[in-house]
Design an enzyme around this catalytic site. Structure first.
Site, short mmCIF file in Angstrom:
data_model
loop_
_atom_site.label_atom_id
_atom_site.label_comp_id
_atom_site.label_asym_id
_atom_site.label_seq_id
_atom_site.Cartn_x
_atom_site.Cartn_y
_atom_site.Cartn_z
N SER A 46 33.12 46.30 28.76
CA SER A 46 33.78 47.58 28.43
C SER A 46 35.29 47.46 28.31
O SER A 46 35.93 48.37 27.80
CB SER A 46 33.44 48.62 29.51
OG SER A 46 34.00 48.23 30.75
N GLU A 92 38.43 41.19 41.75
CA GLU A 92 37.58 41.06 40.56
C GLU A 92 36.35 40.24 40.94
O GLU A 92 36.46 39.03 41.11
CB GLU A 92 38.39 40.38 39.45
CG GLU A 92 37.60 39.98 38.26
CD GLU A 92 37.14 41.12 37.39
OE1 GLU A 92 35.96 41.08 36.99
OE2 GLU A 92 37.91 42.05 37.13
N ALA A 111 42.28 32.18 31.88
CA ALA A 111 43.12 32.09 30.68
C ALA A 111 43.74 33.44 30.35
O ALA A 111 44.91 33.52 29.96
CB ALA A 111 42.31 31.56 29.50
N ALA A 112 42.96 34.52 30.52
CA ALA A 112 43.45 35.86 30.18
C ALA A 112 44.60 36.29 31.08
O ALA A 112 45.47 37.04 30.65
CB ALA A 112 42.30 36.86 30.26
N SER A 144 37.96 44.84 33.08
CA SER A 144 38.73 43.76 33.71
C SER A 144 40.12 43.66 33.11
O SER A 144 41.11 43.55 33.84
CB SER A 144 38.00 42.42 33.56
OG SER A 144 36.79 42.45 34.27
N GLU A 153 40.15 32.38 45.68
CA GLU A 153 38.69 32.43 45.53
C GLU A 153 38.13 32.91 46.87
O GLU A 153 38.34 32.27 47.89
CB GLU A 153 38.12 31.05 45.19
CG GLU A 153 38.75 30.39 43.97
CD GLU A 153 38.29 30.96 42.65
OE1 GLU A 153 37.19 31.54 42.60
OE2 GLU A 153 39.04 30.83 41.68
N GLY A 187 30.98 49.62 32.11
CA GLY A 187 29.81 48.81 31.79
C GLY A 187 30.21 47.39 31.42
O GLY A 187 31.39 47.05 31.37
N HIS A 225 38.53 34.31 32.28
CA HIS A 225 39.36 35.21 33.07
C HIS A 225 40.68 34.54 33.47
O HIS A 225 41.74 35.17 33.44
CB HIS A 225 38.61 35.72 34.30
CG HIS A 225 37.65 36.82 34.00
ND1 HIS A 225 38.00 38.14 34.09
CD2 HIS A 225 36.36 36.81 33.60
CE1 HIS A 225 36.97 38.90 33.76
NE2 HIS A 225 35.96 38.11 33.46
#
Length: 177
Positions: free
Chosen positions: A11, A81, A50-51, A14, A61, A8, A48
């Site tokens: 959640s 993703e 940065a993570a 990712s 892309e 969800g 995302h």
């Protein structure tokens, strides 16, 4: 190895999928499907990026036409993703597959699997909220549901992330990496 990671909103799916793909050796590609259409989407994209900054992904892309994507030579792992954005893009976006979205996306998944040893796909869990939706939204949910079911059938692993906890629904073969 094909892995489907669902869950969800917020959640942890990712982050979990990124860790799976980052555990794979060799070159890794992150396929980002979210179009930067407004301030909110731009902020999510930056979050995302940065993570995963220290996980050594090359980012591509790609908003539609996965089948036409050629990965860099030697790519071992791919993180897509996310399927939810890709389905919306293929169904409704400019230059998209439209009514042929399901077959276009599934052909694209096959093309990714032919080019990389490990493919990890992130998608959203559907139909658990019990809401009534407009016809266009129902069409989108039906398309994404069909894609998720088909990818899950083909996948070696299917993992649902619930409150940050991975629940393994299917596990055939060794762990990626």
């Amino acid at each position: 190895m094909l892995t489907l990671v669902t869950g969800g909103a917020a959640s942890g799916k990712s982050e979990y999928a990124e860790r799976l793909a980052a555990a794979c050796d060799g070159p890794r590609v992150y396929i980002a499907t979210m179009r930067p259409l407004d301030k909110e989407s731009v902020a999510r994209i930056e979050k995302h990026r940065a993570a995963r900054a220290d996980r050594r992904f090359s980012t591509i892309e790609r908003y539609h036409d996965l089948k036409g994507l050629r990965l860099p030579c030697g790519t071992n792992a791919v993180l897509l993703e996310c399927m939810s954005n890709l389905a919306a893009n293929e169904l409704f976006g400019e230059g998209s597959a439209g009514k042929a979205a399901v077959s276009a996306i599934l052909d694209g998944v096959d093309a990714l699997c032919a080019q990389a040893r490990d493919v990890v796909i992130v998608s959203n869990e559907l139909f658990s909220d019990g809401e009534a939706y407009a016809p266009e939204t129902l069409c989108y949910l039906d398309v994404l549901g069909e894609i998720n079911r088909t990818v899950a059938q083909r996948a070696h692993r299917v993992i649902e992330v619930v409150c940050g906890i991975p629940v393994i629904h299917k596990n055939e073969g060794e762990r990626a990496g």
